[in-house]
Scaffold this active site. Structure first.
Site, PDB file in Angstrom:
ATOM      1  N   ASP A  43       0.991  -1.078   0.093  1.00  0.00           N
ATOM      2  CA  ASP A  43      -0.059  -0.006   0.083  1.00  0.00           C
ATOM      3  C   ASP A  43       0.925   1.101  -0.092  1.00  0.00           C
ATOM      4  O   ASP A  43       2.109   1.253   0.413  1.00  0.00           O
ATOM      5  CB  ASP A  43      -1.062  -0.168   1.030  1.00  0.00           C
ATOM      6  CG  ASP A  43      -2.001   0.872   1.241  1.00  0.00           C
ATOM      7  OD1 ASP A  43      -2.221   1.696   0.076  1.00  0.00           O
ATOM      8  OD2 ASP A  43      -2.574   1.013   2.363  1.00  0.00           O
ATOM      9  N   ASP A  69      -7.778  -7.249   1.275  1.00  0.00           N
ATOM     10  CA  ASP A  69      -6.953  -7.395   2.371  1.00  0.00           C
ATOM     11  C   ASP A  69      -7.557  -6.868   3.786  1.00  0.00           C
ATOM     12  O   ASP A  69      -8.628  -6.006   3.467  1.00  0.00           O
ATOM     13  CB  ASP A  69      -5.695  -6.545   2.360  1.00  0.00           C
ATOM     14  CG  ASP A  69      -5.963  -4.985   2.567  1.00  0.00           C
ATOM     15  OD1 ASP A  69      -5.582  -4.505   3.666  1.00  0.00           O
ATOM     16  OD2 ASP A  69      -6.621  -4.230   1.773  1.00  0.00           O
TER      17      ASP A  69
END
Length: 374
Positions: free
Chosen positions: A90, A269
């Site tokens: 990320d 996720d």
């Protein structure tokens, strides 16, 4: 093409994502290793015992600690953390949201104060691409602004426009920046727009024009209702290209995942299975257990008879409660492994149901059971 769509059942999709560290079958759940580790578990356990083919780490946290230099010296994040399969990193956009009191956002980027030592730092779209080049993640994310829930339509439009400008800069820099390692890297765009369907659709179309190899749906699970969550997921998926993977960021419960798959999402996720496991919430094929409750003290049944994994078929509920009561580290390991096993099993079962054209019935039969409190 990085992604191959194999089969659809309604809007639910089964595909294969090609990465520099092997193919990843979708739908897929990515265990969260924010700082380069799945808390309480070794890479070997996550890979061999649980069967995870891809995990997630976070650029913001790795940038601050240990910093990118030691990771570069190790030869990239895969070698640094001894994980030979795929990694998605990320970009830090969510941390811009979650650390808003420490952050100032401008068109240039996000200036923030470290939550560790108070030092000042600047993330720009270009620098975040550079950091992820050094990490060597298989899938990189553009820098985005993740606005809080409850913002106005004009503010949400402004935020989405900023994310689009950052996405253009990220893609341009990615295309001219050399990769540091032998494997290829993919850069995904992130769809924002808060809880406004028109903004979600507009932003998805804008990013589609940039032709990223994959797209994430961000800015959800930040305080909106479940109905709003599902509506935004559906709106974005309807606008995103069919032949590109779709990744819903930071969501959620097993039931949330089934609902999102039904609307066309491929990748997920969430910290819930690991974080909640460490706090005594155990997800099983029969429902949710609060292992600290007295009712499990004398329950010598298997932790999860419906799941064929080592922890599910070896340890009893009474024993796991005992470990939590005694603050034994083994209890955290067992609960974390059980929860991740459940999430990964759910993805495999969902894929099978899609390939066999009975996903809708599969999801309907399983969703209620997975949500019930035992």
């Amino acid at each position: 093409m990085a992604f191959r769509l194999v089969h659809s059942s309604g809007r639910a999709r089964a595909g294969v994502l090609a990465t520099g560290h092997g193919p990843v079958e979708t739908p897929v759940f990515m265990p969260v290793g924010t700082a380069g580790a799945i808390k309480a578990l070794s890479p070997r356990h996550v890979m061999e015992d649980l069967g995870a083919g891809i995990i997630l780490s976070n650029t913001y946290h790795l940038y601050l600690r240990p910093s990118v230099q030691p990771i570069a010296q190790a030869g990239g994040l895969h070698r640094f953390m001894a994980w030979p399969r795929a990694i998605l990193t990320d970009s830090g956009g969510y941390q811009v949201y979650s650390l808003a009191a420490r952050c100032r956002v401008s068109d240039e980027g996000a200036q923030f104060q470290s939550h560790i030592d108070g030092s000042q730092h600047m993330f720009t779209p270009e620098r975040v691409v550079d950091f992820q080049r050094i990490l060597g993640s298989d899938i990189m994310m553009v820098l985005d602004e993740c606005p809080p829930a409850g913002i106005s339509h004009p503010r949400a439009r402004q935020s989405a426009a900023l994310t689009t400008r950052w996405a253009r800069r990220s893609l341009a820099h990615f295309q001219k920046s050399p990769r540091r390692y032998e494997h290829r890297q993919l850069l995904f765009g992130i769809v924002q727009g808060s809880i406004y369907e028109d903004l979600r659709r507009d932003h998805a179309r804008e990013l589609t024009e940039l032709d990223f190899p994959g797209y994430a749906i961000g800015g959800l699970s930040v305080g909106e209702s479940e109905s709003e969550l599902y509506a935004m997921v559906a709106a974005a998926c309807e606008e995103l290209p069919e032949q590109k993977p779709r990744y819903l960021m930071g969501v959620g419960t097993p039931a949330n995942l089934l609902e999102a798959i039904a609307r066309g999402v491929d990748m997920f996720d969430c910290v819930m299975p690991t974080r909640n496991g460490r706090n005594g919430m155990v997800f099983t094929t029969e429902g949710i257990i609060n292992i600290r409750n007295r009712k499990w003290a004398g329950d010598c049944g298997l932790l999860d008879p419906g799941l064929d994994t080592y922890v599910s078929q070896t340890f009893t509920r009474a024993y796991l409660r005992h470990l939590f009561r005694c603050s034994e580290i083994l209890g955290l390991q067992i609960a974390t492994a059980q929860n991740l096993a459940l999430y990964l099993w759910l993805m495999r079962q969902a894929r099978r149901a899609i390939l066999e054209d009975w996903f809708e019935g599969f999801a309907r039969s399983l969703s209620g059971r997975l949500q019930q409190r035992l």
